[in-house]
Scaffold this active site. Structure first.
Site, PDB file in Angstrom:
ATOM      1  N   GLN A  44       0.836  -1.199   0.000  1.00  0.00           N
ATOM      2  CA  GLN A  44       0.000   0.000   0.000  1.00  0.00           C
ATOM      3  C   GLN A  44       0.875   1.255   0.000  1.00  0.00           C
ATOM      4  O   GLN A  44       1.254   1.767   1.046  1.00  0.00           O
ATOM      5  CB  GLN A  44      -0.947   0.001   1.203  1.00  0.00           C
ATOM      6  CG  GLN A  44      -1.948   1.128   1.112  1.00  0.00           C
ATOM      7  CD  GLN A  44      -3.031   1.034   2.160  1.00  0.00           C
ATOM      8  OE1 GLN A  44      -3.197   0.035   2.846  1.00  0.00           O
ATOM      9  NE2 GLN A  44      -3.778   2.097   2.284  1.00  0.00           N
ATOM     10  N   PHE A  45       1.154   1.768  -1.198  1.00  0.00           N
ATOM     11  CA  PHE A  45       2.028   2.934  -1.333  1.00  0.00           C
ATOM     12  C   PHE A  45       1.434   4.171  -0.678  1.00  0.00           C
ATOM     13  O   PHE A  45       2.163   5.082  -0.296  1.00  0.00           O
ATOM     14  CB  PHE A  45       2.361   3.215  -2.803  1.00  0.00           C
ATOM     15  CG  PHE A  45       1.287   3.921  -3.570  1.00  0.00           C
ATOM     16  CD1 PHE A  45       1.329   5.295  -3.713  1.00  0.00           C
ATOM     17  CD2 PHE A  45       0.239   3.215  -4.132  1.00  0.00           C
ATOM     18  CE1 PHE A  45       0.336   5.959  -4.420  1.00  0.00           C
ATOM     19  CE2 PHE A  45      -0.750   3.862  -4.842  1.00  0.00           C
ATOM     20  CZ  PHE A  45      -0.712   5.241  -4.991  1.00  0.00           C
ATOM     21  N   THR A  46       0.125   4.217  -0.493  1.00  0.00           N
ATOM     22  CA  THR A  46      -0.503   5.405   0.089  1.00  0.00           C
ATOM     23  C   THR A  46      -0.081   5.633   1.541  1.00  0.00           C
ATOM     24  O   THR A  46      -0.255   6.733   2.065  1.00  0.00           O
ATOM     25  CB  THR A  46      -2.038   5.347  -0.002  1.00  0.00           C
ATOM     26  OG1 THR A  46      -2.513   4.203   0.700  1.00  0.00           O
ATOM     27  CG2 THR A  46      -2.492   5.303  -1.456  1.00  0.00           C
TER      28      THR A  46
END
Length: 149
Positions: A78-80
Site C-alpha cells: 500500500q504505497f498510500t
C-alpha cells in the site's frame, strides 16, 4: 518503511473478482515502502511484525505473537502509507518508492516472514484490491522504520 498491522479473526483480498489471499486468525499487514528504504528498514519491520505481542494469553493479556498463536499474515502492498498530507488536502506520494523497488521490498518482506515459519498470503502488487477484514479488538498498530511514531 511503514506498516499498519491489524489483529484479525479473518481477512481477504480480492482482485478482479478473484480472491488472491485469505487468512483466518492472524495479522493483516498493509506495507508501504518509502524512497530510500534499506535492508535495515526491512529487517526492522519484519522483526516488529513477526514479534508483536498483540494476541491474548490465558490471562487475557496481550502477550503472544502471531507465531505463538499459529496465526497467518495477509500482506498487502500500500504505497498510500507514504502519502504526505501536511500541505493542502491532496496527498503527495513523492516519498513513495518507485514501483520496481517497492515490489522488491514487498516480496522480500513476504519471504522473510515465511522464513520465520509464518504462513503468508498476499495481495497483488499495483492492482486495485478489495480488502475485507474482521479486526479483533480492535487492535491496530502503526509501525515506521524511521521511528517517527
Amino acid at each position: 518503511m511503514r506498516a499498519v498491522v491489524q489483529r484479525v479473526d479473518c481477512a481477504s483480498v480480492t482482485v478482479s473478482g478473484a480472491v488472491s489471499g485469505k487468512i483466518a486468525k492472524g495479522l493483516l499487514v498493509l506495507l508501504g515502502v518509502a524512497e530510500g528504504d534499506t535492508d535495515k528498514d526491512l529487517n526492522y519491520i519484519v522483526d516488529k511484525v513477526c514479534g508483536l505481542r498483540i494476541f491474548e494469553d490465558a490471562a487475557e493479556k496481550m502477550n503472544l505473537s502471531v507465531q505463538d498463536v499459529g496465526g497467518s499474515i495477509l500482506a498487502v502492498s500500500q504505497f498510500t502509507l507514504c502519502g504526505d498530507c501536511r500541505k493542502g488536502k491532496r496527498p503527495s506520494f513523492d516519498k513513495a518508492a518507485k514501483p520496481d523497488i517497492a515490489n522488491a521490498y514487498y516480496e522480500r518482506f513476504v519471504d522473510a516472514c515465511r522464513n520465520k515459519g509464518i504462513a503468508v498470503e498476499t495481495g497483488v502488487f499495483r492492482a486495485h484490491m478489495l480488502v475485507e477484514l474482521v479486526n479483533n479488538g480492535p487492535v491496530t498498530i502503526l509501525l515506521d522504520s524511521t521511528k517517527l511514531f
